[in-house]
Write an enzyme that holds these catalytic residues in place. Sequence first.
Site: not given
Ligand code: 13P
Length: 260
Positions: A13, A15, A100, A102, A172, A178, A218, A239
């Site tokens: 992802n 983002k 997601h 977010e 997740e 993150g 992460s 991510g």
């Molecule tokens: P991170 O790997 O940066 O923690 O993000 C995970 C994520 O949100 C994947 O969709």
Amino acid sequence: MNRKYRNTIIAANLKMNMLPSNIKAYAEALKPAASAYGKRCGIVVCPSFVLVPQAVKAFRDSRVSVGAQNVSQFESGAYTGEVSAPQLADLGVRYVIIGHSERREMFGETDETVNQKVHAALAANLRPIVCVGETLAQREMGITSEVITLQVKSALAGVPATKVRRVVIAYEPVWAIGTGLAATDTEAAAVCREIRTLVRGLYGARIARAVSILYGGSMNEQNTRGLLAQPDIDGGLIGSASLSPETLSAIIEIASHDYV
Ligand code: 13P
């Protein structure tokens, strides 16, 4: 993982990162790992919409599928600024991330719109990667199971057994995204096992054992092995670590081995 019954999938992802002019170099850097390990591990790269056409072109004739990070629940019409599932499918997109955290937190996505988007994606032959996960406050209140149950059941509401195998579920935990603080293998395994039990209750054992369940939050080169050694974790939604094609390649290599 359990390769006998289901596919291992590593999905990136990206983002809201990367410029359209950089995707070609990213693809070239990822291709050696994709051709070396892509037979044992499904690889999906999900860039922002504006990068999608170039990404499809850059990954053509490779083992990498392109995914989107969102999709409209509507098929076509007066929905300014939205992108439909048929539009994505027509470009050559194969997967789409739906729900997601977010998007749930910042862009008003609800369990209901997530369900509508799952239906829209499946109708256009896209594979949804449905994200579910509890916040830190919910975990501390001891309601993780309730939150996950609600999110999984409502995402799959009305999805027929014939189509549910095409759905990928990504666990997740919001507190792990993150933050550099991934769930432990045991924490992630427990929730992924619960998700499979839920799917079993809805669709029966044969379908439940065929659905790929990913972990995200992460995930990196260091923790991939331990997570994938859990029988109900079939891959990762990555991510930050996926922004480096070298790191993503290393994760793909790790995912191509057998751990259980
Ligand atoms: P991170 O790997 O940066 O923690 O993000 C995970 C994520 O949100 C994947 O969709």
